[in-house]
Motif scaffolding. Sequence first.
Motif, PDB file in Angstrom:
ATOM      1  N   ILE A  76       0.836  -1.205   0.000  1.00  0.00           N
ATOM      2  CA  ILE A  76       0.000   0.000   0.000  1.00  0.00           C
ATOM      3  C   ILE A  76       0.868   1.250   0.000  1.00  0.00           C
ATOM      4  N   LYS A  77       1.991   1.210   0.705  1.00  0.00           N
ATOM      5  CA  LYS A  77       2.898   2.361   0.714  1.00  0.00           C
ATOM      6  C   LYS A  77       3.455   2.640  -0.687  1.00  0.00           C
ATOM      7  N   LYS A  78       3.853   1.587  -1.394  1.00  0.00           N
ATOM      8  CA  LYS A  78       4.349   1.768  -2.768  1.00  0.00           C
ATOM      9  C   LYS A  78       3.256   2.336  -3.675  1.00  0.00           C
ATOM     10  N   ILE A  79       2.038   1.852  -3.505  1.00  0.00           N
ATOM     11  CA  ILE A  79       0.917   2.352  -4.311  1.00  0.00           C
ATOM     12  C   ILE A  79       0.734   3.850  -4.069  1.00  0.00           C
ATOM     13  N   ALA A  80       0.771   4.246  -2.793  1.00  0.00           N
ATOM     14  CA  ALA A  80       0.572   5.656  -2.448  1.00  0.00           C
ATOM     15  C   ALA A  80       1.698   6.538  -2.967  1.00  0.00           C
ATOM     16  N   GLU A  81       2.873   5.976  -3.159  1.00  0.00           N
ATOM     17  CA  GLU A  81       4.016   6.745  -3.659  1.00  0.00           C
ATOM     18  C   GLU A  81       4.008   6.885  -5.183  1.00  0.00           C
ATOM     19  N   HIS A 124      -3.525  13.644   2.887  1.00  0.00           N
ATOM     20  CA  HIS A 124      -2.075  13.682   2.993  1.00  0.00           C
ATOM     21  C   HIS A 124      -1.589  15.095   2.671  1.00  0.00           C
ATOM     22  N   GLN A 125      -0.584  15.539   3.390  1.00  0.00           N
ATOM     23  CA  GLN A 125      -0.133  16.917   3.272  1.00  0.00           C
ATOM     24  C   GLN A 125       0.597  17.210   1.958  1.00  0.00           C
ATOM     25  N   TYR A 126       1.207  16.200   1.313  1.00  0.00           N
ATOM     26  CA  TYR A 126       1.920  16.511   0.076  1.00  0.00           C
ATOM     27  C   TYR A 126       1.708  15.476  -1.024  1.00  0.00           C
ATOM     28  N   LEU A 127       1.049  14.358  -0.742  1.00  0.00           N
ATOM     29  CA  LEU A 127       0.719  13.376  -1.767  1.00  0.00           C
ATOM     30  C   LEU A 127      -0.777  13.432  -2.083  1.00  0.00           C
ATOM     31  N   PRO A 128      -1.185  13.066  -3.305  1.00  0.00           N
ATOM     32  CA  PRO A 128      -2.617  13.024  -3.624  1.00  0.00           C
ATOM     33  C   PRO A 128      -3.263  11.770  -3.036  1.00  0.00           C
ATOM     34  N   LYS A 162      -8.470  14.739  -8.723  1.00  0.00           N
ATOM     35  CA  LYS A 162      -7.027  14.570  -8.565  1.00  0.00           C
ATOM     36  C   LYS A 162      -6.479  13.573  -9.581  1.00  0.00           C
ATOM     37  N   VAL A 163      -7.231  12.500  -9.794  1.00  0.00           N
ATOM     38  CA  VAL A 163      -6.805  11.495 -10.768  1.00  0.00           C
ATOM     39  C   VAL A 163      -6.662  12.129 -12.147  1.00  0.00           C
ATOM     40  N   GLU A 164      -7.659  12.895 -12.539  1.00  0.00           N
ATOM     41  CA  GLU A 164      -7.653  13.513 -13.861  1.00  0.00           C
ATOM     42  C   GLU A 164      -6.587  14.609 -13.961  1.00  0.00           C
ATOM     43  N   ALA A 165      -6.306  15.275 -12.842  1.00  0.00           N
ATOM     44  CA  ALA A 165      -5.329  16.370 -12.857  1.00  0.00           C
ATOM     45  C   ALA A 165      -3.908  15.867 -13.072  1.00  0.00           C
ATOM     46  N   VAL A 166      -3.580  14.696 -12.511  1.00  0.00           N
ATOM     47  CA  VAL A 166      -2.198  14.213 -12.601  1.00  0.00           C
ATOM     48  C   VAL A 166      -1.989  13.261 -13.766  1.00  0.00           C
TER      49      VAL A 166
END
Length: 356
Positions: A230-235, A317-321, A344-348
Motif C-alpha cells: 500500500i505504501k508503494k501504491i501511495a508513492e 495527505h499533506q503533500y501526496l494526492p 485529482k486522478v484527472e489532474a495528474v
Amino acid sequence: MTKGYIVLETGDVFQGEWIGAEREAEGEVVFYTGMTGYQEILTDPSSAGHIVAFSYPIIGNYGIHPLYKKGEGIAAAAVLVSDLCDEPSHYGSIHSLEEELIRKNIPGLKQVDTRALTAVLRKHGSIKGKIVKEKETYAGPWKEIDTVSLIQSYSVSRIAEWGRGKYHLVIVDFGQKNFLLQYLAAKGYRVTVVPFHTSFASIKELKPDGVIIGTGPGNPSDLPFLLPTIKKIAEHYPVLGIGLGHQLIALVYGCKTEKMLLGHRGENYAVKNTETGKVLITSQNHGFTVMKDSIDSETFKVQFFNVNDGTPEGLLHQYLPVQTVQFHIYSEETAQVLDSYLQKVEAVRGIGYVHA
C-alpha cells in the motif's frame, strides 16, 4: 414457533423465536441503529462475522429489493430483531426478509428484546455470542475472528473489469460494495478490481490512473503484510482509502488503530468537513478507528471528524494526492468525496506522477 436463544459471553441470555435457517451461529454481536437500511447492513461485506441486532423495533416492513444490496448474498452471520414484518409493502419488494434469510441459509431470532440487548452491548462493548436451540447457557469456547479468512471470503479471487472510459482505476478489493463500481462506471471510468493480496508489480502492469483501497471486514492490525504494498501504491498513484482502506493507509504512515467500545453502525452519523464547515449525514458500519492522537499533523490533515465522539472520519495527505474516508460512499451527498478524488486522478494523468 421454535424457540431459540442468543447467549452472550457475559452470561446474558435472551429468548426469541427462530427465523430463517434453523441452525446455530456464532459471532460478534453488534447493534444497528438505523430505522431503515436493514438490507444494506446485512449484505455489507463489513458485517462478516457479526450477529446483527436491530435496535429499531420494526424490521422488514419494505421487504427485500434487488437494488438495495451492498454485496452479493448476506454477509452477517445471523440476525436478531424485535418485531419482524411478515407482509412487506413496497413496490420494488420481491420477497420478505425472512424469505431472504431462508434463501441464503442465514439464521435469526425474532421477538428478541433488542433494546435490552443493546443496553448490555453498550455496557460491555464488544461481545461474542451464539444463537442456540437449548436454553442452557453456552460457556464457550468462543471462536476468535480471523480477519484474513473473512476478507478471503469476500475479495474477488481473480481480476475483474467494469465499465469503459478514458481514465482507468484499480480497486484493491477487501469486500467491495456495489455502489462504488456502479458510480464509477456511470461516471465513465474503466475499473479493474483486483484481489486484496495483489502485488504492487501486478498493479503497476495494469497502468492505472489511480488506485482505491477498498472497504472490508475485520481488524486492520491483522494485515501488516499488506502495508509495504500500500505504501508503494501511495508513492506512485493518487489513492483513495475507504473504510478498512482508510485505516490501512493510516497504519502505513505511522498512525495507530484501536477497537471501539461500540463501533459506528447506522445511517445517521454526523461528520464535519474541517475545510468547509459543512456537516454530512453518513452511513457507517465499522468497529475500529484511527486513534486521533497518533496522527502526525505534518503527514496528514484531518479532513472529516465525527461530531458525536470526535473520531477521525477522513484524512488528507499533506503533500501526496492521498485521501481517506471512514464512512460509506453510497449517496449523492457523500459521493462528493469520491468526486474530489477523481479530480485529482484527472489532474495528474499524463504528468508521470511518481513520488520516490
